[in-house]
Design a protein around this motif. Structure first.
Motif, PDB file in Angstrom:
ATOM      1  N   ASN A 175      12.658  17.479 -73.130  1.00  0.00           N
ATOM      2  CA  ASN A 175      11.956  16.189 -73.164  1.00  0.00           C
ATOM      3  C   ASN A 175      11.578  15.703 -71.768  1.00  0.00           C
ATOM      4  N   GLU A 176      11.804  16.550 -70.761  1.00  0.00           N
ATOM      5  CA  GLU A 176      11.452  16.299 -69.362  1.00  0.00           C
ATOM      6  C   GLU A 176      12.099  15.040 -68.785  1.00  0.00           C
ATOM      7  N   LYS A 177      13.323  14.755 -69.226  1.00  0.00           N
ATOM      8  CA  LYS A 177      14.083  13.658 -68.627  1.00  0.00           C
ATOM      9  C   LYS A 177      14.770  14.123 -67.350  1.00  0.00           C
ATOM     10  N   ILE A 178      14.909  15.452 -67.226  1.00  0.00           N
ATOM     11  CA  ILE A 178      15.503  16.049 -66.038  1.00  0.00           C
ATOM     12  C   ILE A 178      14.846  17.413 -65.830  1.00  0.00           C
ATOM     13  N   GLY A 179      14.661  17.790 -64.580  1.00  0.00           N
ATOM     14  CA  GLY A 179      14.050  19.081 -64.269  1.00  0.00           C
ATOM     15  C   GLY A 179      15.010  20.232 -64.532  1.00  0.00           C
ATOM     16  N   VAL A 180      14.439  21.399 -64.803  1.00  0.00           N
ATOM     17  CA  VAL A 180      15.244  22.580 -65.109  1.00  0.00           C
ATOM     18  C   VAL A 180      16.132  22.950 -63.924  1.00  0.00           C
ATOM     19  N   PHE A 181      15.570  22.989 -62.726  1.00  0.00           N
ATOM     20  CA  PHE A 181      16.335  23.370 -61.536  1.00  0.00           C
ATOM     21  C   PHE A 181      17.499  22.410 -61.306  1.00  0.00           C
ATOM     22  N   LEU A 182      17.224  21.116 -61.409  1.00  0.00           N
ATOM     23  CA  LEU A 182      18.267  20.105 -61.212  1.00  0.00           C
ATOM     24  C   LEU A 182      19.351  20.239 -62.272  1.00  0.00           C
ATOM     25  N   ALA A 183      18.961  20.446 -63.514  1.00  0.00           N
ATOM     26  CA  ALA A 183      19.934  20.573 -64.602  1.00  0.00           C
ATOM     27  C   ALA A 183      20.805  21.814 -64.420  1.00  0.00           C
ATOM     28  N   VAL A 184      20.177  22.937 -64.108  1.00  0.00           N
ATOM     29  CA  VAL A 184      20.929  24.187 -63.961  1.00  0.00           C
ATOM     30  C   VAL A 184      21.842  24.127 -62.732  1.00  0.00           C
ATOM     31  N   SER A 185      21.328  23.636 -61.608  1.00  0.00           N
ATOM     32  CA  SER A 185      22.166  23.579 -60.401  1.00  0.00           C
ATOM     33  C   SER A 185      23.327  22.593 -60.576  1.00  0.00           C
ATOM     34  N   GLY A 186      23.076  21.448 -61.193  1.00  0.00           N
ATOM     35  CA  GLY A 186      24.151  20.491 -61.456  1.00  0.00           C
ATOM     36  C   GLY A 186      25.180  21.060 -62.406  1.00  0.00           C
ATOM     37  N   PHE A 187      24.701  21.768 -63.429  1.00  0.00           N
ATOM     38  CA  PHE A 187      25.597  22.377 -64.409  1.00  0.00           C
ATOM     39  C   PHE A 187      26.479  23.436 -63.746  1.00  0.00           C
ATOM     40  N   LEU A 188      25.881  24.314 -62.942  1.00  0.00           N
ATOM     41  CA  LEU A 188      26.645  25.384 -62.301  1.00  0.00           C
ATOM     42  C   LEU A 188      27.670  24.840 -61.307  1.00  0.00           C
ATOM     43  N   LEU A 189      27.287  23.820 -60.546  1.00  0.00           N
ATOM     44  CA  LEU A 189      28.229  23.201 -59.620  1.00  0.00           C
ATOM     45  C   LEU A 189      29.390  22.570 -60.380  1.00  0.00           C
ATOM     46  N   ALA A 190      29.075  21.848 -61.440  1.00  0.00           N
ATOM     47  CA  ALA A 190      30.110  21.208 -62.243  1.00  0.00           C
ATOM     48  C   ALA A 190      30.988  22.239 -62.944  1.00  0.00           C
TER      49      ALA A 190
END
Length: 145
Positions: free
Chosen positions: A40-55
């Motif tokens: 739904n483009e509330k968050i970018g793919v790169f930001l979501a994936v990088s935040g997810f991997l860090l977390a």
């Protein structure tokens, strides 16, 4: 495969199994919501994936929060919150409560909420995976044959 599930049920405390089951359900729901936020483009793919991997990496480290061990008397894998676990739990709760405050300088609105969910999903999944690895290692080493 059935033997592994049977071994798991027989040799892991009910409390620990319930906790892992609850984590699994919550993580599944959060994953669906997080993926929907990306589509739904509330968050970018790169930001979501990088935040997810860090977390996820942080969550793996936080899986140490509960000390998981083989209890000789019960002949089961059990978990306990020790002093280090208590300190980690307090830090974890503080970070969760303050996450919007921390990230509001970089994100706002729907993107902030979506990023918070991605972070939460990664943290929980990391804890789930870490605990599962600990349980499997303990069953492999400590369980009587």
């Amino acid at each position: 495969m059935k033997k592994t599930i049977k071994d798991y049920r027989e040799n892991v405390s009910k409390r620990l199994m319930i906790r892992q089951g609850i984590f699994f359900v919550i993580i599944s729901i959060l994953m669906v919501i997080s993926i929907a936020n990306v589509f739904n483009e509330k968050i970018g793919v790169f930001l979501a994936v990088s935040g997810f991997l860090l977390a996820l990496a942080i969550g793996l480290a936080l899986s140490r929060m509960f000390r998981i061990f083989w209890n000789q008397e019960q002949e089961k894998v059990v978990s306990k919150l020790d002093m280090l676990g208590t300190i980690l739990l307090i830090g974890y709760i503080s970070a969760e409560v303050g996450r919007k405050f921390i990230f509001q300088y970089w994100f706002s609105g729907a993107e902030l909420n979506a990023f918070g969910l991605v972070i939460l999903t990664g943290l929980l999944l990391g804890r789930f995976i870490g605990a599962t690895i600990q349980i499997k290692n303990i069953l492999r080493v400590s369980k009587p044959r």
